[in-house]
Design a protein around this motif. Structure first.
Motif, PDB file in Angstrom:
ATOM      1  N   GLN A  25      13.205   4.810   0.142  1.00 39.69           N
ATOM      2  CA  GLN A  25      13.242   5.596   1.375  1.00 39.69           C
ATOM      3  C   GLN A  25      11.895   6.273   1.626  1.00 39.69           C
ATOM      4  OE1 GLN A  25      16.538   8.341   1.206  1.00 39.69           O
ATOM      5  NE2 GLN A  25      18.019   6.834   1.977  1.00 39.69           N
ATOM      6  N   LYS A  26      11.289   6.804   0.562  1.00 37.94           N
ATOM      7  CA  LYS A  26       9.960   7.421   0.692  1.00 37.94           C
ATOM      8  C   LYS A  26       8.924   6.379   1.115  1.00 37.94           C
ATOM      9  CE  LYS A  26      10.745  10.952  -2.875  1.00 37.94           C
ATOM     10  NZ  LYS A  26      10.267  11.467  -4.200  1.00 37.94           N
ATOM     11  N   ILE A  27       9.006   5.189   0.512  1.00 33.81           N
ATOM     12  CA  ILE A  27       8.043   4.135   0.841  1.00 33.81           C
ATOM     13  C   ILE A  27       8.229   3.676   2.288  1.00 33.81           C
ATOM     14  CG2 ILE A  27       7.354   1.778   0.296  1.00 33.81           C
ATOM     15  CD1 ILE A  27       8.039   2.341  -2.617  1.00 33.81           C
ATOM     16  N   ILE A  28       9.466   3.592   2.750  1.00 40.16           N
ATOM     17  CA  ILE A  28       9.723   3.195   4.142  1.00 40.16           C
ATOM     18  C   ILE A  28       9.094   4.199   5.109  1.00 40.16           C
ATOM     19  CG2 ILE A  28      11.549   2.999   5.887  1.00 40.16           C
ATOM     20  CD1 ILE A  28      13.292   1.711   3.717  1.00 40.16           C
ATOM     21  N   ARG A  29       9.258   5.497   4.821  1.00 43.15           N
ATOM     22  CA  ARG A  29       8.664   6.524   5.695  1.00 43.15           C
ATOM     23  C   ARG A  29       7.145   6.419   5.699  1.00 43.15           C
ATOM     24  NH1 ARG A  29      12.865   9.819   3.532  1.00 43.15           N
ATOM     25  NH2 ARG A  29      11.432  10.683   1.975  1.00 43.15           N
ATOM     26  N   GLY A  81       0.795  -1.233   0.000  1.00 41.02           N
ATOM     27  CA  GLY A  81       0.000   0.000   0.000  1.00 41.02           C
ATOM     28  C   GLY A  81       0.823   1.276   0.000  1.00 41.02           C
ATOM     29  N   PRO A  82       1.910   1.364   0.779  1.00 41.43           N
ATOM     30  CA  PRO A  82       2.695   2.610   0.781  1.00 41.43           C
ATOM     31  C   PRO A  82       3.245   2.976  -0.585  1.00 41.43           C
ATOM     32  CG  PRO A  82       3.252   1.267   2.689  1.00 41.43           C
ATOM     33  CD  PRO A  82       2.362   0.420   1.822  1.00 41.43           C
ATOM     34  N   GLY A  83       3.483   2.013  -1.446  1.00 45.67           N
ATOM     35  CA  GLY A  83       3.932   2.328  -2.791  1.00 45.67           C
ATOM     36  C   GLY A  83       2.876   3.108  -3.553  1.00 45.67           C
ATOM     37  N   PHE A  84       1.612   2.696  -3.395  1.00 41.08           N
ATOM     38  CA  PHE A  84       0.521   3.457  -4.005  1.00 41.08           C
ATOM     39  C   PHE A  84       0.462   4.869  -3.427  1.00 41.08           C
ATOM     40  CE2 PHE A  84      -0.894  -0.871  -4.841  1.00 41.08           C
ATOM     41  CZ  PHE A  84      -1.372  -0.773  -6.139  1.00 41.08           C
ATOM     42  N   ASP A  85       0.646   4.985  -2.114  1.00 38.82           N
ATOM     43  CA  ASP A  85       0.559   6.291  -1.469  1.00 38.82           C
ATOM     44  C   ASP A  85       1.595   7.261  -2.028  1.00 38.82           C
ATOM     45  OD1 ASP A  85      -1.411   5.164   0.039  1.00 38.82           O
ATOM     46  OD2 ASP A  85      -0.237   5.016   1.894  1.00 38.82           O
ATOM     47  N   ASP A 130      15.609  -3.981 -13.866  1.00 39.38           N
ATOM     48  CA  ASP A 130      16.669  -3.023 -14.183  1.00 39.38           C
ATOM     49  C   ASP A 130      16.272  -1.642 -13.669  1.00 39.38           C
ATOM     50  OD1 ASP A 130      18.182  -4.965 -15.533  1.00 39.38           O
ATOM     51  OD2 ASP A 130      16.957  -4.697 -17.333  1.00 39.38           O
ATOM     52  N   ARG A 131      17.030  -1.159 -12.727  1.00 41.44           N
ATOM     53  CA  ARG A 131      16.721   0.123 -12.103  1.00 41.44           C
ATOM     54  C   ARG A 131      17.984   0.958 -11.951  1.00 41.44           C
ATOM     55  NH1 ARG A 131      12.041  -1.399  -9.188  1.00 41.44           N
ATOM     56  NH2 ARG A 131      10.640  -2.088 -10.830  1.00 41.44           N
ATOM     57  N   ASP A 132      17.791   2.262 -11.965  1.00 40.50           N
ATOM     58  CA  ASP A 132      18.857   3.156 -11.550  1.00 40.50           C
ATOM     59  C   ASP A 132      18.986   3.030 -10.031  1.00 40.50           C
ATOM     60  OD1 ASP A 132      20.553   5.776 -12.212  1.00 40.50           O
ATOM     61  OD2 ASP A 132      19.409   6.127 -10.376  1.00 40.50           O
ATOM     62  N   SER A 133      20.147   2.637  -9.566  1.00 38.33           N
ATOM     63  CA  SER A 133      20.310   2.296  -8.155  1.00 38.33           C
ATOM     64  C   SER A 133      20.013   3.461  -7.222  1.00 38.33           C
ATOM     65  CB  SER A 133      21.723   1.765  -7.896  1.00 38.33           C
ATOM     66  OG  SER A 133      22.689   2.722  -8.280  1.00 38.33           O
ATOM     67  N   GLU A 134      20.451   4.651  -7.576  1.00 42.64           N
ATOM     68  CA  GLU A 134      20.225   5.799  -6.700  1.00 42.64           C
ATOM     69  C   GLU A 134      18.758   6.199  -6.683  1.00 42.64           C
ATOM     70  OE1 GLU A 134      21.013   8.908  -4.023  1.00 42.64           O
ATOM     71  OE2 GLU A 134      22.037   7.041  -4.551  1.00 42.64           O
ATOM     72  N   ALA A 135      18.108   6.231  -7.854  1.00 44.93           N
ATOM     73  CA  ALA A 135      16.682   6.569  -7.904  1.00 44.93           C
ATOM     74  C   ALA A 135      15.851   5.530  -7.157  1.00 44.93           C
ATOM     75  CB  ALA A 135      16.222   6.673  -9.359  1.00 44.93           C
ATOM     76  N   ASP A 136      16.233   4.258  -7.300  1.00 41.19           N
ATOM     77  CA  ASP A 136      15.525   3.185  -6.601  1.00 41.19           C
ATOM     78  C   ASP A 136      15.683   3.340  -5.087  1.00 41.19           C
ATOM     79  OD1 ASP A 136      14.046   0.654  -6.766  1.00 41.19           O
ATOM     80  OD2 ASP A 136      15.854  -0.233  -5.917  1.00 41.19           O
ATOM     81  N   ARG A 137      16.873   3.696  -4.646  1.00 42.65           N
ATOM     82  CA  ARG A 137      17.120   3.881  -3.214  1.00 42.65           C
ATOM     83  C   ARG A 137      16.277   5.029  -2.650  1.00 42.65           C
ATOM     84  NH1 ARG A 137      20.037   6.998   0.105  1.00 42.65           N
ATOM     85  NH2 ARG A 137      20.765   8.284  -1.642  1.00 42.65           N
ATOM     86  N   LEU A 138      16.210   6.124  -3.375  1.00 40.52           N
ATOM     87  CA  LEU A 138      15.439   7.280  -2.906  1.00 40.52           C
ATOM     88  C   LEU A 138      13.948   6.960  -2.851  1.00 40.52           C
ATOM     89  CD1 LEU A 138      17.293  10.148  -4.830  1.00 40.52           C
ATOM     90  CD2 LEU A 138      17.468   9.568  -2.395  1.00 40.52           C
TER      91      LEU A 138
END
Length: 484
Positions: A287-291, A34-38, A276-284
């Motif tokens: 981080q938003k989803i974790i919050r 759900g947080p991914g949708f948010d 296949d993802r950009d590692s830095e964009a994926d990390r950021l």
């Protein structure tokens, strides 16, 4: 989890009705996906401000405590629909009841019946978990390597259905049903006798697929090393889910067996869905989803864990829905017609910045990628060597990793035929040869020594007879012939 969309037309208000299991037992449960949708909805409302407004609601979310509850309570979606209609709402819900011609998204595992366009003309399958790809990859790998017999060790004690699903997929593969590939299955549990198991497996093939709890697979490889079955003539292929609920397949457990496991893993290949993802964009993004997960759902990820592909997919789905609806409105399409709206998603690639894309094929199914990786002991990680995706036929070799494909002298796949043959005849022939050699060689050496001794003895006697004329020392005397 079913991602269900309702549209407030003509006000261009969009509501995502998210229906799924609440406890975070599976990665696709509401608190984890759900947080991914948010996060996606927040970006949509900023990007499309003034054009549309998106929000989400959970239908019967907290009442769904297990998989069986999701089937038993699906009628609450229709109740929600009729209650809104009775209140005079102009909402158009996108549900799974296709007689209403409403768009539906399936965000969980992929099943073939969802792709039946006659029965499900408005369904789009966007989930990242496509178990069928493992069976496709198995067939491609066996055909490319000329393997006609393989072993499958699958864990029947695992709490997740993945091992059993793999067995069913492999057993129903066309290459197995046609008899071109012999599949030998070995169900095991945590307390199975691994020594006996590997003895049996080695009698049917040198190629073994493994699927189960990571700790059990590690024990299997340690036992394989003990039995000298991890050198280049053997292939061990561990099947793994991305962000597996039980943790990744790994050699490291911080115990006394780490060094042994590290050596054993040198012969392990990993088959896994890859993104296949950009590692830095994926990390950021994560981080938003974790919050959002901590703030809105009260769930904290344990150390070393991060949001799964289900959460990332929720983010992408929210973004692509907003784009399709906005484009459809500008094209004056009937967004209340589920089949018309579903068609706008098909044969399209949807991207969201640097975190990658999502391609929906003509059948309405997301196309994923699956990779085969080799374990590199120098860096103690798996690195990709082969992959399969929808863009090309057959397996594709990762150019920079071609030399790491197989550890054999010619970099070719090892044969599947058992090391001792199907009846053990090769090892028996080898043993017979050893017995013959161990018997004959000592006899030959003894004969040579005996002959040498006899030769020396004969030579000595013949030498004595040849010197018959030689006088003994005591027979020699000096005479004085001078006159007196």
């Amino acid at each position: 989890m079913q991602n269900l969309l309702s549209i407030f037309s003509p006000r261009k208000e969009v509501e995502l009705l998210i229906y799924g299991m609440w406890p975070p037992m599976l990665l696709q449960s509401i608190p984890l996906a759900g947080p991914g949708f948010d996060v996606g909805i927040t970006e949509v409302n900023r990007e499309f401000a003034g054009a549309l407004v998106m929000k989400r609601s959970f239908v019967s979310g907290k009442e769904l405590l297990g998989c069986l509850d999701t089937s038993a309570n699906v009628d609450q979606i229709s109740q929600h629909y009729y209650n809104c209609r009775q209140n005079g709402s102009d909402r158009l819900f996108i549900l799974i009841y296709l007689e209403w011609n409403i768009l539906a998204f399936s965000g969980g595992a992929t099943f073939s019946d969802q792709l039946n366009r006659v029965l499900y003309p408005t369904t789009l399958v966007t989930g990242p978990l496509d178990v069928g790809l493992y069976s496709v990859m198995m067939r491609e790998l066996c055909e490319a390597s000329n393997w006609d017999t393989i072993g499958l060790i699958f864990d029947t004690s695992s709490p997740v259905p993945f091992p059993l699903q793999i067995y069913q997929m492999f057993a129903s593969n066309e290459i197995v049903l046609s008899g071109r590939l012999q599949l030998q299955q070995f169900p095991i549990q945590a307390n199975s006798n691994l020594s006996d198991l590997l003895q049996k497996v080695s009698q049917v093939s040198r190629v073994t697929f493994l699927v189960g709890a990571p700790l059990l697979l590690r024990k299997i490889m340690i036992e394989a090393l003990k039995q000298n079955k991890t050198f280049t003539d053997y292939a061990w292929i561990a099947l793994e889910l991305p962000d597996q609920a039980l943790g990744p397949v790994t050699w490291q457990r911080n115990d006394t067996y780490d060094d042994v496991a590290l050596e054993a893993f040198g012969s392990v290949k990993q088959m896994i869905l890859c993104f296949d993802r950009d590692s830095e964009a994926d990390r950021l993004l994560k981080q938003k989803i974790i919050r959002a997960t901590e703030e809105s759902y009260g769930y904290s990820y344990p150390p070393g864990r991060a949001p799964s592909e289900f959460a990332t997919t929720g983010y992408l789905v929210a973004k692509m829905i907003a784009k399709v609806i906005n484009d459809s409105v500008h094209q004056h399409l009937d967004i209340k017609n589920g089949q018309v709206l579903a068609q706008q998603f098909r044969n399209q690639t949807f991207t969201s910045g640097a975190i990658g894309g999502l391609f929906i094929d003509a059948a309405g199914k997301r196309q994923n990628k699956i990779c085969l990786s080799s374990f590199d002991r120098s860096i103690r990680k798996f690195t990709r060597v082969l992959f399969h995706d929808h863009t090309q036929n057959g397996l594709q070799v990762v150019p920079k990793a071609a030399a790491q494909l197989w550890a054999t002298s010619d970099n070719m796949a090892p044969p599947a035929t058992p090391f001792c043959g199907f009846l053990g005849e090769r090892c028996r022939e080898h043993s017979t040869t050893i017995i013959v050699i161990s018997t004959v060689i000592p006899a030959v050496i003894a004969s040579v020594l005996l002959g040498f001794i006899l030769l020396c003895h004969m030579h000595r006697h013949s030498h004595i007879h040849d010197l018959w004329w030689k006088l003994a020392t005591q027979d020699l005397s000096i005479r004085n012939n001078r006159p007196r």
